[in-house]
Design a protein around this motif. Structure first.
Motif, PDB file in Angstrom:
ATOM      1  N   LEU A  99      11.948  34.682   4.718  1.00 52.70           N
ATOM      2  CA  LEU A  99      12.334  35.963   4.131  1.00 52.70           C
ATOM      3  C   LEU A  99      11.494  36.349   2.920  1.00 52.70           C
ATOM      4  CD1 LEU A  99      16.232  35.727   4.309  1.00 52.70           C
ATOM      5  CD2 LEU A  99      14.639  36.721   5.966  1.00 52.70           C
ATOM      6  N   ARG A 100      11.262  37.655   2.804  1.00 52.37           N
ATOM      7  CA  ARG A 100      10.584  38.209   1.636  1.00 52.37           C
ATOM      8  C   ARG A 100      11.552  38.455   0.497  1.00 52.37           C
ATOM      9  NH1 ARG A 100       7.192  42.738   5.114  1.00 52.37           N
ATOM     10  NH2 ARG A 100       5.460  41.390   5.747  1.00 52.37           N
ATOM     11  N   GLU A 101      12.826  38.567   0.834  1.00 56.37           N
ATOM     12  CA  GLU A 101      13.887  38.732  -0.159  1.00 56.37           C
ATOM     13  C   GLU A 101      15.206  38.342   0.500  1.00 56.37           C
ATOM     14  OE1 GLU A 101      14.986  42.849  -1.183  1.00 56.37           O
ATOM     15  OE2 GLU A 101      13.527  43.501   0.330  1.00 56.37           O
ATOM     16  N   PRO A 102      16.242  38.029  -0.292  1.00 59.20           N
ATOM     17  CA  PRO A 102      17.522  37.646   0.308  1.00 59.20           C
ATOM     18  C   PRO A 102      18.090  38.751   1.194  1.00 59.20           C
ATOM     19  CG  PRO A 102      17.467  37.060  -2.023  1.00 59.20           C
ATOM     20  CD  PRO A 102      16.251  37.916  -1.769  1.00 59.20           C
ATOM     21  N   VAL A 103      18.790  38.352   2.237  1.00 51.79           N
ATOM     22  CA  VAL A 103      19.323  39.315   3.207  1.00 51.79           C
ATOM     23  C   VAL A 103      20.239  40.334   2.521  1.00 51.79           C
ATOM     24  CG1 VAL A 103      20.732  39.599   5.278  1.00 51.79           C
ATOM     25  CG2 VAL A 103      19.133  37.674   5.097  1.00 51.79           C
ATOM     26  N   ALA A 104      21.189  39.859   1.728  1.00 52.90           N
ATOM     27  CA  ALA A 104      22.149  40.776   1.113  1.00 52.90           C
ATOM     28  C   ALA A 104      21.453  41.790   0.210  1.00 52.90           C
ATOM     29  CB  ALA A 104      23.190  39.983   0.322  1.00 52.90           C
ATOM     30  N   ALA A 105      20.461  41.340  -0.550  1.00 50.35           N
ATOM     31  CA  ALA A 105      19.743  42.248  -1.451  1.00 50.35           C
ATOM     32  C   ALA A 105      18.937  43.269  -0.666  1.00 50.35           C
ATOM     33  CB  ALA A 105      18.828  41.439  -2.379  1.00 50.35           C
ATOM     34  N   GLY A 106      18.270  42.824   0.388  1.00 48.09           N
ATOM     35  CA  GLY A 106      17.463  43.734   1.187  1.00 48.09           C
ATOM     36  C   GLY A 106      18.298  44.784   1.898  1.00 48.09           C
ATOM     37  N   LEU A 107      19.379  44.344   2.507  1.00 52.11           N
ATOM     38  CA  LEU A 107      20.226  45.293   3.234  1.00 52.11           C
ATOM     39  C   LEU A 107      20.905  46.280   2.286  1.00 52.11           C
ATOM     40  CD1 LEU A 107      21.878  43.079   6.016  1.00 52.11           C
ATOM     41  CD2 LEU A 107      19.797  44.475   6.115  1.00 52.11           C
ATOM     42  N   ALA A 108      21.168  45.858   1.052  1.00 50.03           N
ATOM     43  CA  ALA A 108      21.794  46.761   0.083  1.00 50.03           C
ATOM     44  C   ALA A 108      20.862  47.911  -0.296  1.00 50.03           C
ATOM     45  CB  ALA A 108      22.195  45.977  -1.170  1.00 50.03           C
ATOM     46  N   ARG A 109      19.549  47.697  -0.191  1.00 54.14           N
ATOM     47  CA  ARG A 109      18.587  48.758  -0.528  1.00 54.14           C
ATOM     48  C   ARG A 109      18.244  49.626   0.676  1.00 54.14           C
ATOM     49  NH1 ARG A 109      13.733  47.672  -1.565  1.00 54.14           N
ATOM     50  NH2 ARG A 109      13.617  45.508  -0.859  1.00 54.14           N
ATOM     51  N   ALA A 110      18.594  49.165   1.882  1.00 57.72           N
ATOM     52  CA  ALA A 110      18.236  49.879   3.105  1.00 57.72           C
ATOM     53  C   ALA A 110      19.310  50.899   3.483  1.00 57.72           C
ATOM     54  CB  ALA A 110      18.014  48.887   4.240  1.00 57.72           C
ATOM     55  N   HIS A 111      18.960  51.741   4.461  1.00 55.90           N
ATOM     56  CA  HIS A 111      19.892  52.768   4.928  1.00 55.90           C
ATOM     57  C   HIS A 111      20.355  52.525   6.352  1.00 55.90           C
ATOM     58  CE1 HIS A 111      17.472  54.578   1.687  1.00 55.90           C
ATOM     59  NE2 HIS A 111      18.567  55.223   1.380  1.00 55.90           N
ATOM     60  N   ALA A 112      19.613  51.731   7.110  1.00 53.35           N
ATOM     61  CA  ALA A 112      19.987  51.421   8.489  1.00 53.35           C
ATOM     62  C   ALA A 112      19.265  50.153   8.910  1.00 53.35           C
ATOM     63  CB  ALA A 112      19.636  52.568   9.435  1.00 53.35           C
ATOM     64  N   LEU A 113      19.831  49.482   9.907  1.00 52.38           N
ATOM     65  CA  LEU A 113      19.270  48.246  10.449  1.00 52.38           C
ATOM     66  C   LEU A 113      19.082  48.426  11.947  1.00 52.38           C
ATOM     67  CD1 LEU A 113      18.681  45.099  10.135  1.00 52.38           C
ATOM     68  CD2 LEU A 113      21.077  44.782  10.772  1.00 52.38           C
ATOM     69  N   LEU A 114      17.925  47.995  12.454  1.00 52.13           N
ATOM     70  CA  LEU A 114      17.649  48.024  13.886  1.00 52.13           C
ATOM     71  C   LEU A 114      17.351  46.606  14.337  1.00 52.13           C
ATOM     72  CD1 LEU A 114      16.844  49.285  16.654  1.00 52.13           C
ATOM     73  CD2 LEU A 114      14.558  49.659  15.685  1.00 52.13           C
ATOM     74  N   SER A 115      18.210  46.050  15.192  1.00 53.14           N
ATOM     75  CA  SER A 115      17.945  44.732  15.771  1.00 53.14           C
ATOM     76  C   SER A 115      17.435  44.936  17.192  1.00 53.14           C
ATOM     77  CB  SER A 115      19.200  43.857  15.761  1.00 53.14           C
ATOM     78  OG  SER A 115      20.290  44.491  16.408  1.00 53.14           O
ATOM     79  N   ILE A 116      16.372  44.194  17.544  1.00 50.80           N
ATOM     80  CA  ILE A 116      15.711  44.364  18.831  1.00 50.80           C
ATOM     81  C   ILE A 116      15.845  43.085  19.638  1.00 50.80           C
ATOM     82  CG2 ILE A 116      13.534  44.849  19.996  1.00 50.80           C
ATOM     83  CD1 ILE A 116      12.631  46.415  17.567  1.00 50.80           C
ATOM     84  N   GLY A 117      16.411  43.197  20.823  1.00 55.95           N
ATOM     85  CA  GLY A 117      16.569  42.029  21.682  1.00 55.95           C
ATOM     86  C   GLY A 117      17.522  42.312  22.819  1.00 55.95           C
ATOM     87  N   ASP A 118      17.603  41.361  23.764  1.00 54.58           N
ATOM     88  CA  ASP A 118      18.484  41.534  24.917  1.00 54.58           C
ATOM     89  C   ASP A 118      19.943  41.324  24.494  1.00 54.58           C
ATOM     90  OD1 ASP A 118      19.037  38.749  24.835  1.00 54.58           O
ATOM     91  OD2 ASP A 118      17.385  38.312  26.202  1.00 54.58           O
ATOM     92  N   PRO A 119      20.906  41.609  25.378  1.00 54.30           N
ATOM     93  CA  PRO A 119      22.312  41.519  24.984  1.00 54.30           C
ATOM     94  C   PRO A 119      22.725  40.156  24.440  1.00 54.30           C
ATOM     95  CG  PRO A 119      22.118  42.776  27.013  1.00 54.30           C
ATOM     96  CD  PRO A 119      20.748  42.238  26.714  1.00 54.30           C
ATOM     97  N   ALA A 120      22.219  39.080  25.031  1.00 48.96           N
ATOM     98  CA  ALA A 120      22.589  37.745  24.545  1.00 48.96           C
ATOM     99  C   ALA A 120      22.085  37.529  23.124  1.00 48.96           C
ATOM    100  CB  ALA A 120      22.026  36.681  25.482  1.00 48.96           C
ATOM    101  N   ALA A 121      20.850  37.958  22.858  1.00 52.70           N
ATOM    102  CA  ALA A 121      20.295  37.821  21.511  1.00 52.70           C
ATOM    103  C   ALA A 121      21.062  38.687  20.516  1.00 52.70           C
ATOM    104  CB  ALA A 121      18.819  38.191  21.512  1.00 52.70           C
ATOM    105  N   GLN A 122      21.447  39.885  20.945  1.00 53.04           N
ATOM    106  CA  GLN A 122      22.207  40.768  20.060  1.00 53.04           C
ATOM    107  C   GLN A 122      23.556  40.152  19.701  1.00 53.04           C
ATOM    108  OE1 GLN A 122      21.020  43.419  18.656  1.00 53.04           O
ATOM    109  NE2 GLN A 122      19.479  44.358  19.977  1.00 53.04           N
ATOM    110  N   GLU A 123      24.176  39.509  20.687  1.00 49.51           N
ATOM    111  CA  GLU A 123      25.469  38.874  20.436  1.00 49.51           C
ATOM    112  C   GLU A 123      25.325  37.743  19.424  1.00 49.51           C
ATOM    113  OE1 GLU A 123      28.919  36.438  22.916  1.00 49.51           O
ATOM    114  OE2 GLU A 123      27.509  37.740  23.990  1.00 49.51           O
ATOM    115  N   ARG A 124      24.277  36.913  19.564  1.00 53.51           N
ATOM    116  CA  ARG A 124      24.051  35.821  18.611  1.00 53.51           C
ATOM    117  C   ARG A 124      23.750  36.366  17.221  1.00 53.51           C
ATOM    118  NH1 ARG A 124      21.323  33.697  23.085  1.00 53.51           N
ATOM    119  NH2 ARG A 124      19.301  34.417  22.296  1.00 53.51           N
TER     120      ARG A 124
END
Length: 324
Positions: free
Chosen positions: A172-197
């Protein structure tokens, strides 16, 4: 260069290597926090950043291409990883090479005006002067030189945020919580099994709009079924490209993983061509690697093109509409 294995598993306590490096990771995250607190250049048009928290490939380029199909008047500003030109310069696919401007800008320039600039603020000013109605900032989420009106974080659902630690203890370039707090949306890319995990491992930290997408081969009339291929790829995760080829029915008789953005030298290409001839196989690569090929070599290589498909764009569409 493949990431160390201890970066990747979020389901167990950090191993010895990660624990030893964790103090450096804390320092890296703190340095990022200080850097992003600075005030950057505020453009006269909306700026949308397509960034990530991880090092390495997460799918930012397919996400940028998909956004270009959904907005009008957009121009792209990129740092041009690996390119020799400092810029700002508008990328011309007929004149520039990947060695000059980087492979991703060369690919994006086929779809929209694209600027390469080591100084992203200078790139944003160039795009404004050229009439951009909206700027898509390719990467740069941790770079404070340009104010972002909307930031989209892209993550590979299969890998998630790794072990959740900052460099060098994790990916990571920065902690997850800090990064997501500065962002406006998240896009996860992967098949359904990967999305579930991904949801199971990281969903408790996600309080912003969460889009889900998958990369699918573009239908171009090519029948891959039973095709013997020598596949090579210099992208963040070459194994995903190989898996996609197999899903289309191709028989991969040789798979060559290269480093992300690795230059395709004459020596390397001659070796790949000789191996393919000896195996009775067709050379195949990715769209991003294809733009790094010398023009004389491109007719010898087939390209598997993929595009991002998103389940529901509505949350991001609504946010973009609010920028007008």
């Amino acid at each position: 260069m493949r990431p160390p294995a201890f970066w990747m598993n979020p389901r167990t306590a950090p191993g010895l290597a990660a624990r030893l490096l964790q103090p450096l990771g804390f320092a890296y995250g703190a340095a990022t926090a200080r850097r992003v607190a600075r005030t950057g250049y505020r453009a006269s048009v909306p700026v949308i950043c397509i960034g990530n928290l991880n090092v390495g490939g997460t799918g930012k380029t397919p996400a940028t291409l998909a956004l270009l199909m959904r907005v009008s008047g957009a121009q792209v500003v990129s740092r041009g990883y690996g390119g020799a030109l400092a810029g700002p310069v508008r990328v011309d696919p007929l004149r520039h090479s990947a060695a000059e401007v980087g492979d991703e800008p060369l690919l994006l320039a086929a779809f929209a005006p694209t600027w390469v600039a080591k100084d992203r603020a200078a790139g944003a000013r160039a795009a404004e002067a050229a009439g951009a109605k909206l700027i898509l900032l390719d990467d740069g989420f941790q770079n404070p030189s340009v104010h972002k009106d909307l930031s989209l974080i892209v993550v590979d659902a299969e890998r998630g945020f790794g072990n959740g630690l900052c460099l060098p203890a994790g990916p990571l370039r920065e902690p997850v919580a800090a990064g997501l707090a500065r962002a406006h949306a998240l896009l996860s890319i992967g098949d359904p099994a990967a999305q579930e995990r991904f949801q199971r491992d990281w969903g408790h930290l996600i309080a912003l709009p969460h889009l889900r997408g998958v990369l699918r081969p573009l239908k171009m009339g090519m029948d891959w079924q039973g095709q013997r291929v020598l596949a090579f790829a210099g992208i963040g995760h070459p194994e995903k490209f190989f898996a996609t080829l197999r899903s289309q029915g191709a028989e991969i008789v040789r798979a060559v993983s290269l480093d992300d953005h690795q230059p395709l030298s004459d020596t390397l290409l001659r070796r790949l061509e000789a191996e393919a001839d000896g195996l009775g196989a067709q050379l195949v690569t990715t769209e991003k690697d294809q733009v790094r090929l010398p023009a004389s070599f491109r007719p010898k290589v087939l390209t598997l093109v993929v595009r991002l498909e998103v389940e529901d764009w509505s949350a991001l569409d609504h946010a973009i509409a609010g920028l007008a």
